[in-house]
Write a protein that holds these residues in place. Structure first.
Motif, PDB file in Angstrom:
ATOM      1  N   LEU A 150      43.780  26.651 -62.241  1.00  0.00           N
ATOM      2  CA  LEU A 150      43.065  27.932 -62.274  1.00  0.00           C
ATOM      3  C   LEU A 150      43.905  29.067 -61.713  1.00  0.00           C
ATOM      4  CD1 LEU A 150      40.417  26.583 -63.129  1.00  0.00           C
ATOM      5  CD2 LEU A 150      39.279  27.838 -61.297  1.00  0.00           C
ATOM      6  N   GLU A 151      43.745  30.223 -62.301  1.00  0.00           N
ATOM      7  CA  GLU A 151      44.224  31.481 -61.741  1.00  0.00           C
ATOM      8  C   GLU A 151      42.992  32.308 -61.404  1.00  0.00           C
ATOM      9  OE1 GLU A 151      47.027  35.331 -62.971  1.00  0.00           O
ATOM     10  OE2 GLU A 151      46.385  33.873 -64.483  1.00  0.00           O
ATOM     11  N   ILE A 152      42.828  32.631 -60.130  1.00  0.00           N
ATOM     12  CA  ILE A 152      41.702  33.437 -59.685  1.00  0.00           C
ATOM     13  C   ILE A 152      42.245  34.729 -59.088  1.00  0.00           C
ATOM     14  CG2 ILE A 152      39.737  33.603 -58.113  1.00  0.00           C
ATOM     15  CD1 ILE A 152      39.383  30.616 -58.314  1.00  0.00           C
ATOM     16  N   VAL A 153      41.749  35.851 -59.602  1.00  0.00           N
ATOM     17  CA  VAL A 153      42.152  37.168 -59.106  1.00  0.00           C
ATOM     18  C   VAL A 153      40.957  37.768 -58.371  1.00  0.00           C
ATOM     19  CG1 VAL A 153      42.964  39.466 -59.687  1.00  0.00           C
ATOM     20  CG2 VAL A 153      43.748  37.482 -61.021  1.00  0.00           C
ATOM     21  N   PHE A 154      41.144  38.047 -57.096  1.00  0.00           N
ATOM     22  CA  PHE A 154      40.125  38.743 -56.309  1.00  0.00           C
ATOM     23  C   PHE A 154      40.449  40.232 -56.340  1.00  0.00           C
ATOM     24  CE2 PHE A 154      40.343  34.481 -54.381  1.00  0.00           C
ATOM     25  CZ  PHE A 154      39.010  34.102 -54.486  1.00  0.00           C
ATOM     26  N   GLN A 155      39.567  41.007 -56.933  1.00  0.00           N
ATOM     27  CA  GLN A 155      39.750  42.453 -57.038  1.00  0.00           C
ATOM     28  C   GLN A 155      38.771  43.124 -56.091  1.00  0.00           C
ATOM     29  OE1 GLN A 155      41.862  44.361 -59.377  1.00  0.00           O
ATOM     30  NE2 GLN A 155      41.285  45.982 -57.932  1.00  0.00           N
ATOM     31  N   ASN A 156      39.296  43.870 -55.113  1.00  0.00           N
ATOM     32  CA  ASN A 156      38.456  44.508 -54.098  1.00  0.00           C
ATOM     33  C   ASN A 156      38.354  46.001 -54.372  1.00  0.00           C
ATOM     34  OD1 ASN A 156      37.053  45.305 -51.844  1.00  0.00           O
ATOM     35  ND2 ASN A 156      38.659  44.784 -50.379  1.00  0.00           N
ATOM     36  N   ASN A 157      37.255  46.415 -54.978  1.00  0.00           N
ATOM     37  CA  ASN A 157      37.031  47.832 -55.258  1.00  0.00           C
ATOM     38  C   ASN A 157      36.110  48.485 -54.231  1.00  0.00           C
ATOM     39  OD1 ASN A 157      38.671  47.525 -57.441  1.00  0.00           O
ATOM     40  ND2 ASN A 157      37.087  47.734 -58.988  1.00  0.00           N
ATOM     41  N   ASP A 158      35.965  47.824 -53.084  1.00  0.00           N
ATOM     42  CA  ASP A 158      35.212  48.400 -51.968  1.00  0.00           C
ATOM     43  C   ASP A 158      36.191  49.113 -51.037  1.00  0.00           C
ATOM     44  OD1 ASP A 158      33.160  49.032 -50.270  1.00  0.00           O
ATOM     45  OD2 ASP A 158      32.473  46.982 -49.956  1.00  0.00           O
ATOM     46  N   THR A 159      35.705  49.619 -49.904  1.00  0.00           N
ATOM     47  CA  THR A 159      36.537  50.401 -48.986  1.00  0.00           C
ATOM     48  C   THR A 159      36.930  49.627 -47.739  1.00  0.00           C
ATOM     49  OG1 THR A 159      34.537  51.308 -47.958  1.00  0.00           O
ATOM     50  CG2 THR A 159      35.520  52.566 -49.769  1.00  0.00           C
TER      51      THR A 159
ATOM     52  N   PHE B 117      42.976  43.586 -49.781  1.00  0.00           N
ATOM     53  CA  PHE B 117      42.902  44.911 -49.189  1.00  0.00           C
ATOM     54  C   PHE B 117      42.014  45.829 -50.034  1.00  0.00           C
ATOM     55  CE2 PHE B 117      46.864  43.091 -47.591  1.00  0.00           C
ATOM     56  CZ  PHE B 117      46.719  43.313 -46.230  1.00  0.00           C
ATOM     57  N   PRO B 118      41.449  46.852 -49.429  1.00  0.00           N
ATOM     58  CA  PRO B 118      40.603  47.775 -50.190  1.00  0.00           C
ATOM     59  C   PRO B 118      41.390  48.477 -51.287  1.00  0.00           C
ATOM     60  CG  PRO B 118      41.048  48.611 -47.975  1.00  0.00           C
ATOM     61  CD  PRO B 118      41.535  47.212 -48.002  1.00  0.00           C
ATOM     62  N   GLY B 119      40.787  48.541 -52.463  1.00  0.00           N
ATOM     63  CA  GLY B 119      41.471  49.159 -53.589  1.00  0.00           C
ATOM     64  C   GLY B 119      42.648  48.350 -54.073  1.00  0.00           C
ATOM     65  N   ALA B 120      42.597  47.013 -53.899  1.00  0.00           N
ATOM     66  CA  ALA B 120      43.736  46.161 -54.221  1.00  0.00           C
ATOM     67  C   ALA B 120      43.251  44.835 -54.792  1.00  0.00           C
ATOM     68  CB  ALA B 120      44.591  45.930 -52.972  1.00  0.00           C
TER      69      ALA B 120
END
Length: 552
Positions: free
Chosen positions: A398-407, A451-454
């Motif tokens: 599996l490739e899992i990408v965690f996208q954090n669009n919070d602050t 990280f936020p926005g990352a």
């Protein structure tokens, strides 16, 4: 008597399956109960194990069988989960709601698992209903077998540090705040080993607060095993005015690097070497430097030339050359309102734990408990509350990408596995982002910061069937719905072959509650905790509040 001690000073600052009969057994008997403590000078109810806060250390060696009998003397249901322990093909011992029914008040349940092919520094904690915010945590040390060398000189001592933000409110009050749609707000302080800050500032820290001291000897080198067991705050750790030599993180030996300070995010564990010398270091600047933090995280690499639990080098598994079977992008957004309630989401889904554990629903063919429709990519549709699970197959990659669009900084954990941190960067992940991946010596761990926005991308080999929890380690985010499970199905069947059978002492609940035989509640029987052996030298631990790691 030893010679006069050197003060070793630390500053912590806010940053914005089946057991093998031939292997030894380690037995533990735990009574989990409330005690009254005053870590910040105000009496409050904390969760202790055998009257100890933090709880006892589980100190074992690779391949040991661990048997922990847990008596729940709380007034609410309890589970214990073992952060970083992989429970090879035995998710029945994981201690989360997808695999276990909670232990009712007054009942006991015995965990029985093997630390198969693992080494390293981990911790355990109660995962239900913000209970970790009240304590109940402790350390796990899995030592190398004698035939496997450690890639650094034997230190003169082994020191455990539990660091984390802390509120004067009880966990039940914090839970009600979240249920009412409120923010938890700024924590009241940071604790180290269950104790408050040193009185570094008379106006900020009241008199009479007990702070942590650990004895060390000048000129000697000590191994520090540090865990961030807090609620939601990333912390920056530094020791005096010299470097910390990072050597291990969550079961993987790292390239030995020197750091003047180290970010430790919620749920993460690190191991480093340090000598006793020098004055207290300056705290970090009030301004959070997100670029510095990102570069530091990228610099942590796995030591691919050394063995860990086995004789062969731990890096000989060339993860970067394996074809990916499935890709999931899990996107975190700021909290939303769903059905009148404040919730958090992953890819638009706010997870609601069903009353019947997922693994039991499969075993007993109970339909409708969960759905296998977790999206591979986030959708822009309205957010929903659902018991939605990632569907995968034994031996998939599996490739899992965690996208954090919070602050705020978030950390994510996957039970049952160590994954490779392949890449991270600011902005929105796309398929072109794979060109920046580290495909050789990315660190192997079970908890990663985003990280936020990352985004952060991890690679995961599904070599253990069962149901495995994927969650935010930030307690508020987790409690409000940011989790899911990976269902790892063996298409050949393999029950009792590739996966352990249901344990004899399993508890039943939900749709299976009629199968549960009543257990007569019994009162606490634990005696006073054993006396702690005192060392001969002093280590003063200082905690300072500086800045929350939030990008506005």
């Amino acid at each position: 008597m030893a010679s006069p001690a050197a003060l070793l000073c630390l500053a912590v600052a806010f940053l914005a399956g089946a057991a093998m009969a031939a292997d030894p057994y380690a037995f533990f008997d735990w009574d989990v109960s409330y005690i009254t403590a005053s870590p910040l000078g105000v009496p409050q109810k904390v969760i202790a194990i055998n009257k100890q806060f933090p709880g006892p250390i589980v100190n074992v060696t690779t391949n040991y069988n661990v048997v922990v009998n847990v008596l729940n003397s709380l007034d609410e249901p309890l589970l214990i989960t073992w952060d970083g322990i992989q429970h090879r093909k035995n998710c029945w011992q994981d201690g989360v709601l997808g695999t276990n029914c909670p232990i009712p008040p007054g009942w006991n349940w015995t965990y029985n698992f093997q630390v198969k092919d693992q080494i390293g520094s981990f911790f355990y904690f109660p995962p239900l209903s913000l209970q970790r915010a009240a304590g109940g945590f402790g350390g796990i040390t899995v030592n190398n077998r004698a035939v496997i060398s450690v890639p650094f000189d034997t230190p003169d001592g082994d020191i455990r540090l539990f660091i984390g933000d802390w509120y004067k409110k009880n966990h039940t009050d914090l839970r009600k705040m979240l249920d009412d749609g409120k923010e938890l707000g700024m924590p009241d302080s940071v604790l180290m080993n269950g104790k408050g800050p040193y009185r570094y500032n008379d106006s900020l820290v009241p008199a009479g607060i007990e702070y942590e001291t650990i004895n060390v000897e000048p000129g000697k080198t000590y191994r520090f095993r540090v865990h961030n067991v807090g609620v939601s705050t990333s912390l920056n750790l530094r020791i005096q005015s010299h470097n910390m030599a990072l050597v291990e993180t969550e079961g993987a030996y790292t390239m030995k690097q020197n750091f003047t300070n180290l970010d430790i995010h919620v749920g993460q564990s690190y191991s480093f070497l340090g000598k006793a010398s020098g004055p207290l270091p300056d705290p970090p600047n009030d301004q959070y430097d997100k670029t510095f933090s990102m570069n530091q995280a990228r610099s942590i690499r796995m030591n691919v030339s050394t063995g860990a639990a086995r004789p062969n080098p731990q890096g000989s598994f060339h993860y970067g050359q394996i074809n990916v079977s499935q890709v999931y992008k899990l996107r975190n957004e700021p909290p939303v309102t769903i059905n009148g309630k404040k919730r958090t989401t992953l890819s638009g889904i706010s997870y609601s734990p069903p009353a019947t554990p997922l693994r039991m629903a499969d075993l007993y063919d109970k339909k409708g408990v969960y759905t296998l429709d977790f999206p591979t990519m986030p959708s822009d549709g309205p957010p929903v509350i659902r018991s939605s699970v990632i569907n995968s197959t034994y031996k998939n990659f599996l490739e899992i990408v965690f996208q954090n669009n919070d602050t705020k900084v978030q950390t994510y954990h996957i039970d049952g596995y160590a994954f490779w941190v392949a890449g991270m960067d600011y902005g929105e992940w796309s398929e072109n982002s794979r060109g920046t991946y580290n495909k050789w010596d990315g660190v192997s761990r079970c908890t990663t910061q985003v990280f936020p926005g990352a985004w952060t991308a991890v690679l995961l080999s599904l070599d253990s069937p069962g149901f495995w929890n994927v969650r935010a380690e930030n307690l508020d985010t987790w409690y409000l719905g940011q989790e899911t499970y990976i269902r790892v199905l063996d298409p050949e069947g393999g029950y009792n072959v590739t996966e352990s059978v249901e344990p004899d002492n399993v508890l039943y609940c939900g749709l299976l509650k009629e199968k549960q035989k009543a257990q007569k509640p019994h009162a606490s029987t634990s005696s006073s905790p054993p006396a702690v052996k005192q060392n001969d030298y002093l280590l003063a631990v200082l905690v300072s509040l500086v800045a929350l790691a939030v990008v506005r």
